[in-house]
Scaffold this active site. Structure first.
Site, PDB file in Angstrom:
ATOM      1  N   SER A 136     -12.330  -5.469   3.262  1.00 23.25           N
ATOM      2  CA  SER A 136     -12.025  -6.933   4.179  1.00 23.25           C
ATOM      3  C   SER A 136      -9.982  -5.547   4.256  1.00 23.25           C
ATOM      4  O   SER A 136      -9.985  -5.172   3.902  1.00 23.25           O
ATOM      5  CB  SER A 136     -11.695  -7.990   3.046  1.00 23.25           C
ATOM      6  OG  SER A 136     -10.733  -8.649   3.582  1.00 23.25           O
ATOM      7  N   TYR A 149      -8.913 -11.132  -5.197  1.00 20.84           N
ATOM      8  CA  TYR A 149      -9.856 -10.871  -3.629  1.00 20.84           C
ATOM      9  C   TYR A 149      -8.856 -10.518  -3.213  1.00 20.84           C
ATOM     10  O   TYR A 149     -10.179  -8.789  -2.988  1.00 20.84           O
ATOM     11  CB  TYR A 149      -9.740 -11.895  -3.247  1.00 20.84           C
ATOM     12  CG  TYR A 149     -10.565 -12.186  -2.049  1.00 20.84           C
ATOM     13  CD1 TYR A 149     -12.270 -11.658  -1.724  1.00 20.84           C
ATOM     14  CD2 TYR A 149     -10.046 -11.405  -0.937  1.00 20.84           C
ATOM     15  CE1 TYR A 149     -13.389 -11.637  -0.462  1.00 20.84           C
ATOM     16  CE2 TYR A 149     -10.715 -10.971   0.622  1.00 20.84           C
ATOM     17  CZ  TYR A 149     -12.096 -11.226   0.205  1.00 20.84           C
ATOM     18  OH  TYR A 149     -13.190 -11.066   1.952  1.00 20.84           O
TER      19      TYR A 149
HETATM   20  P1  NAP Z   1     -20.982 -15.200   2.878  1.00 20.38           P
HETATM   21  O1  NAP Z   1     -21.222 -15.855   4.261  1.00 20.38           O
HETATM   22  O2  NAP Z   1     -20.879 -16.168   1.951  1.00 20.38           O
HETATM   23  O3  NAP Z   1     -21.816 -13.967   2.539  1.00 20.38           O
HETATM   24  C1  NAP Z   1     -21.706 -13.569   1.256  1.00 20.38           C
HETATM   25  C2  NAP Z   1     -23.359 -12.999   0.858  1.00 20.38           C
HETATM   26  O4  NAP Z   1     -22.950 -12.549  -0.575  1.00 20.38           O
HETATM   27  C3  NAP Z   1     -24.271 -13.901   0.944  1.00 20.38           C
HETATM   28  O5  NAP Z   1     -25.713 -13.380   1.082  1.00 20.38           O
HETATM   29  C4  NAP Z   1     -24.665 -14.059  -0.865  1.00 20.38           C
HETATM   30  O6  NAP Z   1     -25.541 -14.614  -0.985  1.00 20.38           O
HETATM   31  C5  NAP Z   1     -23.696 -12.979  -1.319  1.00 20.38           C
HETATM   32  N1  NAP Z   1     -23.399 -12.681  -3.033  1.00 20.38           N
HETATM   33  C6  NAP Z   1     -22.561 -13.514  -3.370  1.00 20.38           C
HETATM   34  N2  NAP Z   1     -22.436 -13.230  -4.218  1.00 20.38           N
HETATM   35  C7  NAP Z   1     -23.593 -12.454  -4.717  1.00 20.38           C
HETATM   36  C8  NAP Z   1     -23.636 -11.882  -5.816  1.00 20.38           C
HETATM   37  N3  NAP Z   1     -23.142 -12.279  -6.551  1.00 20.38           N
HETATM   38  N4  NAP Z   1     -24.420 -10.751  -5.842  1.00 20.38           N
HETATM   39  C9  NAP Z   1     -25.485 -10.690  -5.064  1.00 20.38           C
HETATM   40  N5  NAP Z   1     -25.290 -11.354  -3.910  1.00 20.38           N
HETATM   41  C10 NAP Z   1     -23.717 -11.840  -3.700  1.00 20.38           C
HETATM   42  O7  NAP Z   1     -19.741 -14.402   3.273  1.00 20.38           O
HETATM   43  P2  NAP Z   1     -19.471 -13.292   4.956  1.00 20.38           P
HETATM   44  O8  NAP Z   1     -17.905 -13.860   5.442  1.00 20.38           O
HETATM   45  O9  NAP Z   1     -20.975 -12.818   5.464  1.00 20.38           O
HETATM   46  O10 NAP Z   1     -18.779 -11.447   3.775  1.00 20.38           O
HETATM   47  C11 NAP Z   1     -19.695 -10.646   3.789  1.00 20.38           C
HETATM   48  C12 NAP Z   1     -18.555  -9.555   3.008  1.00 20.38           C
HETATM   49  O11 NAP Z   1     -17.564  -8.968   3.674  1.00 20.38           O
HETATM   50  C13 NAP Z   1     -18.255  -9.817   2.229  1.00 20.38           C
HETATM   51  O12 NAP Z   1     -17.709  -9.056   0.673  1.00 20.38           O
HETATM   52  C14 NAP Z   1     -16.939 -10.186   2.024  1.00 20.38           C
HETATM   53  O13 NAP Z   1     -15.740  -9.948   1.254  1.00 20.38           O
HETATM   54  C15 NAP Z   1     -16.656  -9.449   3.345  1.00 20.38           C
HETATM   55  N6  NAP Z   1     -15.200  -9.813   3.890  1.00 20.38           N
HETATM   56  C16 NAP Z   1     -15.956 -11.106   4.832  1.00 20.38           C
HETATM   57  C17 NAP Z   1     -14.594 -11.598   5.710  1.00 20.38           C
HETATM   58  C18 NAP Z   1     -14.808 -12.976   6.863  1.00 20.38           C
HETATM   59  O14 NAP Z   1     -13.702 -13.396   7.323  1.00 20.38           O
HETATM   60  N7  NAP Z   1     -15.661 -13.565   6.304  1.00 20.38           N
HETATM   61  C19 NAP Z   1     -12.932 -10.787   6.122  1.00 20.38           C
HETATM   62  C20 NAP Z   1     -13.452  -8.936   5.887  1.00 20.38           C
HETATM   63  C21 NAP Z   1     -14.492  -9.451   4.739  1.00 20.38           C
HETATM   64  P3  NAP Z   1     -25.684 -15.420  -2.322  1.00 20.38           P
HETATM   65  O15 NAP Z   1     -24.660 -16.888  -2.395  1.00 20.38           O
HETATM   66  O16 NAP Z   1     -26.808 -15.882  -1.933  1.00 20.38           O
HETATM   67  O17 NAP Z   1     -25.730 -14.397  -3.375  1.00 20.38           O
END
Ligand code: NAP
Length: 245
Positions: A136, A149
């Site tokens: 991130s 985080y």
């Molecule tokens: P999201 O929509 O909340 O999806 C998160 C995914 O991770 C879901 O599939 C969730 O499924 C899974 N997950 C959460 N806890 C888990 C666990 N303990 N074991 C296995 N799977 C788990 O988030 P996103 O925005 O797509 O984010 C994806 C990645 O990108 C993350 O690492 C996040 O930190 C990073 N990121 C996102 C952003 C943003 O702006 N959206 C920015 C920078 C970085 P379950 O809950 O069913 O497990």
């Protein structure tokens, strides 16, 4: 070609999984539980998309995921460490508890580390496997109301360097993608705040990112376009990383 994508039930991970399937990969999608969207993808590509439920903060779940991949395919070409959580509640770093800290660190940091470590035997069965870590912009940006985080994401930057250094002898490259503000469930609660910041110029490219923006970077890595790179960081963030004067 076989890929494993963690956190693939929605958002960025689901988009990565879909993109890889369309490129011809067989993909194991993993998350704690399946969603309708992930189920739809698995139904649409029954020979290419396979869901396996696993919590990456549980070592037995990680072992079960690795065993599933081994039994199904024997080896893995691409591991995408994407699963991650935001803090349940944003709290000042002067207020967070050890439990708050552990919730985020156990998944984002420790989970990512041990998923990587446990998949190494399956990755080394290929001559040029790849690992992509989704960190991130929080890896280097201080948000004092979600410090745990930021720390977890900064840790993923070091996980990237450590495994890049350690696995190069096996032909495995490790690349970190730092997403900026991406429109997913994770940012849904703060969407208006972020949209206002973008409007005020926090990113030179004036829009929220979409999951597909990250998936395209992963696709380029999967294609071999970054094969002389390892330990490398890709900022996929609309230019947030640029310091302006
Ligand atoms: P999201 O929509 O909340 O999806 C998160 C995914 O991770 C879901 O599939 C969730 O499924 C899974 N997950 C959460 N806890 C888990 C666990 N303990 N074991 C296995 N799977 C788990 O988030 P996103 O925005 O797509 O984010 C994806 C990645 O990108 C993350 O690492 C996040 O930190 C990073 N990121 C996102 C952003 C943003 O702006 N959206 C920015 C920078 C970085 P379950 O809950 O069913 O497990």
């Amino acid at each position: 070609m076989v890929a494993v994508v963690t956190g693939a039930s929605r958002g960025i991970g689901l988009s990565i999984a879909e993109t890889l399937i369309k490129k011809g990969f067989s993909v194991i999608l993993s998350a704690r539980s399946i969603t309708t969207l992930a189920e739809k993808l698995c139904t649409a590509y029954p020979d290419k998309a396979f869901f396996f439920a696993a919590d990456i903060s549980e070592k037995d779940d990680i072992s079960a995921l690795v065993s599933f991949a081994e039994e199904k395919f024997g080896s893995v070409d691409l591991l995408v460490n994407n699963a991650g959580v935001a803090p349940k509640e944003r709290k000042d770093i002067l207020e967070i508890t050890p439990e708050d800290f552990d919730f985020v660190a156990d998944i984002n940091l420790k989970g990512t580390f041990f998923v990587t470590q446990k998949f190494v035997p399956l990755l080394t069965k290929n001559k040029s496997a790849r690992i992509v870590n989704i960190s991130s912009m929080s890896a280097y940006t201080a948000s004092v109301n979600r410090g745990e985080y930021c720390i977890s994401k900064a840790g993923i930057s070091m996980i990237t360097k450590l495994f890049a250094a350690r696995l190069a002898e096996f032909g495995i490259s490790v690349i970190e993608i730092r997403p900026g503000i991406i429109e997913t469930d994770m940012t849904a609660k703060v969407k208006e705040k972020y949209e206002a910041l973008i409007e005020q110029g926090i990113t030179p490219i004036k829009r929220m990112g979409q999951p597909e923006d990250i998936a395209k970077c992963v696709a380029a890595i999967a294609d071999g376009s970054f094969d002389f790179c390892t330990g490398t960081v890709i900022d996929c963030d609309g230019g947030f990383n640029i310091r302006c004067l």
